[in-house]
Design an enzyme around this catalytic site. Structure first.
Site, PDB file in Angstrom:
ATOM      1  CG  HIS A  60     -36.800 -55.770  15.599  1.00 32.09           C
ATOM      2  ND1 HIS A  60     -37.914 -56.567  15.657  1.00 32.09           N
ATOM      3  CD2 HIS A  60     -35.860 -56.412  16.338  1.00 32.09           C
ATOM      4  CE1 HIS A  60     -37.658 -57.641  16.391  1.00 32.09           C
ATOM      5  NE2 HIS A  60     -36.404 -57.579  16.810  1.00 32.09           N
ATOM      6  CG  HIS A  62     -31.696 -57.581  19.070  1.00 36.31           C
ATOM      7  ND1 HIS A  62     -32.478 -57.809  20.184  1.00 36.31           N
ATOM      8  CD2 HIS A  62     -32.450 -57.961  18.005  1.00 36.31           C
ATOM      9  CE1 HIS A  62     -33.650 -58.319  19.803  1.00 36.31           C
ATOM     10  NE2 HIS A  62     -33.647 -58.419  18.487  1.00 36.31           N
ATOM     11  CG  ASN A  94     -33.029 -59.132  23.421  1.00 33.36           C
ATOM     12  OD1 ASN A  94     -32.813 -57.985  23.065  1.00 33.36           O
ATOM     13  ND2 ASN A  94     -32.749 -60.178  22.660  1.00 33.36           N
ATOM     14  CG  ASP A 152     -37.754 -58.935  19.712  1.00 37.88           C
ATOM     15  OD1 ASP A 152     -38.562 -59.604  19.069  1.00 37.88           O
ATOM     16  OD2 ASP A 152     -36.553 -58.835  19.407  1.00 37.88           O
ATOM     17  CG  HIS A 232     -39.432 -60.840  14.085  1.00 35.37           C
ATOM     18  ND1 HIS A 232     -40.414 -61.585  14.673  1.00 35.37           N
ATOM     19  CD2 HIS A 232     -38.532 -60.579  15.057  1.00 35.37           C
ATOM     20  CE1 HIS A 232     -40.124 -61.758  15.950  1.00 35.37           C
ATOM     21  NE2 HIS A 232     -38.985 -61.160  16.215  1.00 35.37           N
ATOM     22  CG  ASN A 278     -37.200 -67.422  16.968  1.00 36.07           C
ATOM     23  OD1 ASN A 278     -38.132 -67.734  16.232  1.00 36.07           O
ATOM     24  ND2 ASN A 278     -37.288 -67.452  18.280  1.00 36.07           N
ATOM     25  CG  ASP A 305     -34.704 -59.612  14.519  1.00 37.89           C
ATOM     26  OD1 ASP A 305     -34.153 -59.203  15.570  1.00 37.89           O
ATOM     27  OD2 ASP A 305     -35.224 -60.736  14.421  1.00 37.89           O
ATOM     28  CG  PHE A 323     -32.618 -68.784  17.330  1.00 38.80           C
ATOM     29  CD1 PHE A 323     -33.209 -69.350  16.212  1.00 38.80           C
ATOM     30  CD2 PHE A 323     -32.682 -69.462  18.542  1.00 38.80           C
ATOM     31  CE1 PHE A 323     -33.855 -70.586  16.297  1.00 38.80           C
ATOM     32  CE2 PHE A 323     -33.324 -70.696  18.631  1.00 38.80           C
ATOM     33  CZ  PHE A 323     -33.909 -71.259  17.495  1.00 38.80           C
TER      34      PHE A 323
HETATM   35 ZN   LIG Z   1     -37.930 -61.240  17.944  1.00 42.65          ZN
END
Ligand SMILES: [Zn+2]
Length: 425
Positions: A60, A62, A94, A152, A232, A278, A305, A323
């Protein structure tokens, strides 16, 4: 032929026993592990008793590219991953464009391969814009290399869309990964709804927004037979639901972040958005429940995350700040320090959570053990010396983490990907 020799590293052998070993690497693979190796090498690294493990796996992250390169890029994100001891990551969708179409997906995948310092597997989106009711063409996306499907950042708001998505994911044998959040219970919240939000006078997110949607999903997962993975997980009710679902034979796995294991809402010192993420930090009871869930196997793995943002997006009030926190460079150190060194868990368990189970759940190639013939995806950690985390040491563009100033053990000394140096202290 280039040969890399790592001298006198501690390897986990069995029953949580550490043994000093030499490890010889050639052509991207481990070719020998022994008490002493005298074969001439192109380069010799004196490990001086540092801990050598298989490269960590984070399901996970980003990396923000394309669309948000001011927050992070594939280059900086993967350098940060290597600095955290990770050799394999799964990148969230995302982005802009969202990889919901084969055209966007293949472009993003190619960029990951061109600029990534570690192995990057790309998630495809469940639906266009992460919000549409139209489920993406999972068959083509899976054929193009989508490791799994997720929206996500957003919960899937209707059961009908989730049912269609789970049926499609089950058909192509890919996990369906859910950020569970019923938006009708968010109420404009910026932190957990409860005692602390009232004290701080900040709007709260009802924790039922997570568990109520999770309960719905588990029922649909059982009906479809999909492999359903909870991103998460953060509340006691969610852990209880996953434990029950597992007992009923639902094919469900779950991840928890280091921050939900190590912090709760009472740690939020004031209106400091470095604590804004979040799902939000929950109550001490929730924190104890995710720890218990991890220890008893209800929660399968730890995932960061990793969510970098610009300073401008984080250095403001809880209301209005973005977030998410950056996490890939601190997760091993935090987990090692607070779970292994403190005696709550064994090193073997930690490697289960950060190497073995992510690999098993997402059916990733490579190996989770240090054995002759395995690809040389390795990390070397200094577990003997204390280190204080500072903002200026990050390779990530994001420095937004409440763990700045924390004292930890387990700084990464060296990370190898396919036998090549991806990070060196
Ligand atoms: Zn998420």
């Amino acid at each position: 032929m280039t040969r890399l020799l790592i001298k006198q590293a501690h390897l986990l052998v069995h029953d949580n026993e550490l043994k000093l070993q030499d490890v010889l690497i050639s052509e991207g693979k481990i070719v020998e592990i022994a008490d002493e190796i005298t074969t001439p090498a192109t380069r010799t690294i004196e490990a001086q008793g540092a801990l050598l493990t298989p490269g960590l796996v984070d399901v996970h992250v980003h990396f923000r590219e394309p669309g948000f390169a001011y927050k992070e890029t594939v280059a900086t994100g993967s350098q940060a991953a290597a600095r955290g001891g990770f050799t394999t990551v799964l990148a969230m969708p995302n982005l802009d464009p969202v990889p919901a179409t084969p055209a966007a997906f293949t472009q993003i995948k190619a960029n990951n391969e061109a600029n990534g310092r570690v192995h990057i597997y790309q998630y495809a989106a469940i639906s266009e814009g992460l919000t549409s009711a139209d489920v993406s063409d999972m068959e083509t996306l899976a054929a193009d290399g989508a490791i799994a499907f997720t929206n996500d950042g957003k919960g899937v708001q209707t059961a009908a869309t989730m049912l269609t998505a789970m049926q499609a994911a089950a058909k192509v044998k890919r996990p369906l990964v859910a950020h569970v959040e019923d938006e009708s219970l968010v109420n404009g919240g910026v932190m957990n709804l409860g005692k602390r939000s009232k004290e701080l006078g900040l709007p709260g997110i009802d924790p039922l927004s997570e568990s109520s949607q999770l309960a719905r999903d588990l029922v649909i997962a059982k009906a479809t037979g999909v492999h359903y993975h909870v991103a998460h997980i953060s509340t006691k009710e969610s852990v209880d639901l996953v434990r029950f679902a597992k007992s009923q034979g639902v094919q469900v796995t779950a991840e928890v972040s280091p921050h939900h294991l190590l912090l709760d809402e009472t740690d939020i010192t004031g209106d400091n958005a470095y604590f804004k993420m979040n799902p939000p930090l929950r109550t001490p009871t929730d924190r104890q429940a995710v720890i218990a869930g991890l220890l008893d196997g209800t929660i399968d793995m730890v995932a960061t995350d990793h969510a970098p943002h610009s300073l401008a997006e984080k250095q403001r009030s809880f209301i209005g700040a973005a977030f998410g926190i950056t996490g890939i460079e601190t997760s091993f150190q935090l987990m090692y320090t607070h779970f292994v060194k403190s005696g709550i868990a064994t090193l073997e368990q930690l490697l289960q959570w950060m190497v073995v189970q992510p690999r098993v759940a997402f059916n990733l190639p490579g190996q989770s053990e240090l054995t002759v013939g395995a690809p040389a995806d390795l990390a070397l950690f200094d577990i003997a010396h204390a280190h204080t985390i500072t903002a200026d040491e990050f390779l990530s563009k994001g420095v937004n983490t409440p763990f700045i100033g924390a004292t930890v053990y387990g700084q990464t000394v060296l990370t190898l990907v396919n036998g090549q140096v991806a990070y060196e202290a």
